[in-house]
Structures are given as structure tokens and as C-alpha cells.
Scaffold this active site. Sequence first.
Site, PDB file in Angstrom:
ATOM      1  N   HIS A 138      31.647  -7.362 -12.653  1.00 17.77           N
ATOM      2  CA  HIS A 138      30.558  -7.462 -13.631  1.00 17.77           C
ATOM      3  C   HIS A 138      30.253  -6.079 -14.234  1.00 17.77           C
ATOM      4  CE1 HIS A 138      26.257  -8.911 -14.597  1.00 17.77           C
ATOM      5  NE2 HIS A 138      26.187  -7.593 -14.739  1.00 17.77           N
ATOM      6  N   GLU A 139      30.083  -5.082 -13.354  1.00 16.28           N
ATOM      7  CA  GLU A 139      29.782  -3.726 -13.828  1.00 16.28           C
ATOM      8  C   GLU A 139      30.952  -3.135 -14.606  1.00 16.28           C
ATOM      9  OE1 GLU A 139      27.003  -2.132 -14.002  1.00 16.28           O
ATOM     10  OE2 GLU A 139      26.050  -3.820 -13.000  1.00 16.28           O
ATOM     11  N   HIS A 190      30.904  -4.232 -18.188  1.00 15.74           N
ATOM     12  CA  HIS A 190      29.927  -3.442 -18.960  1.00 15.74           C
ATOM     13  C   HIS A 190      30.561  -2.113 -19.356  1.00 15.74           C
ATOM     14  CE1 HIS A 190      26.253  -5.729 -18.424  1.00 15.74           C
ATOM     15  NE2 HIS A 190      26.217  -5.617 -17.111  1.00 15.74           N
TER      16      HIS A 190
HETATM   17 ZN   LIG Z   1      24.886  -6.345 -15.689  1.00 15.81          ZN
END
Ligand SMILES: [Zn+2]
Length: 373
Positions: free
Chosen positions: A68-69, A72
Amino acid sequence: MLTEGLSIGKAFGIPLRLHYSWFIIFVLITWSLTAGYFSVTHPHWSLAASIAAGVVTSLLFFGSVLAHELMHSLVAQAAGIPIQSITLFIFGGVSQMVEEPKQPQVEFRMALAGPLTSLALGGIFLAIWYWLGGIPGFIREISLLLGEINIVLAVFNLIPGFPLDGGRVLRSILWWQSRNLRKATRIASNIGRGIGYLMIIAGIALVFTGNWINGLWLAFIGWFLESAAASSYRQLALQDILKGHKANELMTQDCPVIEPELTIQQLVNEQILTSGRRCFPVVQQNHVLGLITIHDIKAIPRDKWPIKTVREAMTPLAKLKSVGPDEDLSTVLRILTEQNINQLPVIKDGKIVGLIARDNLLSFISIRSELGA
Ligand SMILES: [Zn+2]
């Protein structure tokens, strides 16, 4: 706070780190998966099987948070924003950006990339669970749980309170419409604080209904969200106030210089007590040797004052943080805060041309924020 931690390698050139607080949450989650979930839903499993399932699920869960990170960060990097590192900590993961996005469109894409990744991972794990439908067992159970966890992660992060991803999406839309980053951040972070307070209240309510572990945890996350929202807004407002202002606007130029061979006692009697100044450049034949402050003097025992010289007590130039006259005041503030110092010399061509005191910078900020200028 999150700059320290254990380095665990790199992905796409981005250093990955585990903050010390991560180990607490890893143990807690592994333990609650083993003792609170697998051994309850599958009482016929051996203890070893329950522990193995707990550890594997926990590792894959943090792998999911990392993915998830990472998304980003990859979207940020593609937009030209360098990422210093990704750190997993007690409340999840965080990507350390060197700077904030300059366009709302970039922030919108960046913020959405994380939750979309979690949704996709949730879908993949649920598909594995579904395809393995006929054979009940280890992998199938773990997949179901990870599918659910990733979808909860996506939904939680889409809550529209800054600095959660959903709050960043909201801020980017408001920013896009109003062209006013500060106003957009104020609205999105106020919603973030409101949601933080609601979580604290809900957490306390849970504690009183006897569900005290979940209640405390919810209240703890709420408190973290509230303070993160408040401090991100404060920081942005500060940057906004200091934007475009340079060190030479604020520095004091009449710095009385002193000789290095003066004793501390002389300095105190002849300069500090009479002028009330706290900080003096030490200069010899037009050459800056260093800086001596009240702080340096307090470190010397009083009975040594008549024999110790300024040269012995000062901070030498080589160890001194300094800025040029054209440095941005936001950088000045960052250095004062990071180094925990009260004065910063302004140096041009090897000469001290001025001093910036923390007090002056703080009153500069408070006057401007009171006047809304
Ligand atoms: Zn996030």
C-alpha cells in the site's frame, strides 16, 4: 519521530524501515491472530499450526501494508517527488516525502493509489479463498482473513479526514476547486480531528461495555489521528506564513563581536549583564572563530569563569550550523527546531553578517498569524 528504525532493505530504490514501535504491534497482532482467532475458529488445529497461521498471516498483513505504502511512493516518484523512505510503525505505514505535492492532481493520484492497492490485494486474496473452495485448510483460511483485512484497510484509509488517504483525496479536490491549499487543508484536517474525537468517544464507550482492548485501541488511534491532523495543519500554516521570506529580513545586524582571549567572567560582567544579549560572535582579526551563547556559559562551572576563556567555551565555526542571507525562513525554522538551538548565525563570504534568534522568528510568526497576513 519516524526517522529511526531498523533498515530492512530497498524496493524500487526506496529504503524500507521498521520503526521500533512496529515490533510491539507485530507481536500483538500475531498473538491475537493465534490465540484469539485461529485457535478459536479452528480448535482442532494443533498449537503449532495455529502459531504458524498467526505468524504467516501477520507477515502477509504487514507485507500488504508495505505494498500500500509502496504504491503511494511510486506514484509520488513518477510525479517527481523524491521519497526518503517507507517506515512501518505501530499505526501502520508512512512514506517520508521530501516535499509535498505542488499540484492537486498529483496529490489526488498519490492518495488514491494506496487504498486502491489494498482493494486489489483484498480482491486477490478473496479470489484465492474462493478458488480453493473445495479444500478447507490452512491457505484458504489465511486468504479469507487477509482478503477481509485488506478491504477493511482500504475502507479505513478512505475515511475523508486528513491526514488519512481519504482526507488527502478530499483536500486535493477542495484545493483543485478553490486554488487555496491552506483553506483546503484547514477543512480536511478539521474533519480529521472530528473523526479522531469520534473514535476516542466510541473507544471509551467500548471500554465501558467491557470490550476494553478494542476500546482502548480505537481511542488510541483516534488520539493519534486527531494530533496528526492538528499538527499537519499547523505545519502547513507555518510554511505558508514563512513562504517567500528570507533570513536577511529577520536577522539582527548589530552583533557586538568579542575577542577569544576574554575570560568568561569578563564576558559576563562587561557584556551580558549590561547588554542583556545572549549570544556573541567570537572574532579575531576579522576572522570568525565561533559563537558563544548563554547556553555555552551555563555549561561551565561558576568557579572556572575567571580562568576559562571564551575560546575554550565557544562553539567553533566548524561545528556551527549557519545559513546564508538568502536562505528561506522555513529552512531557518527547521534548522533551529532540528538542532534544538536558539540562535543561528547568518554567514556570507566567511563573515557573520547577522544573527537570527528563535524568539524573533517566533514573534514574526505569531504577529503574522494573528493578523492573518
Ligand atoms: Zn495510504
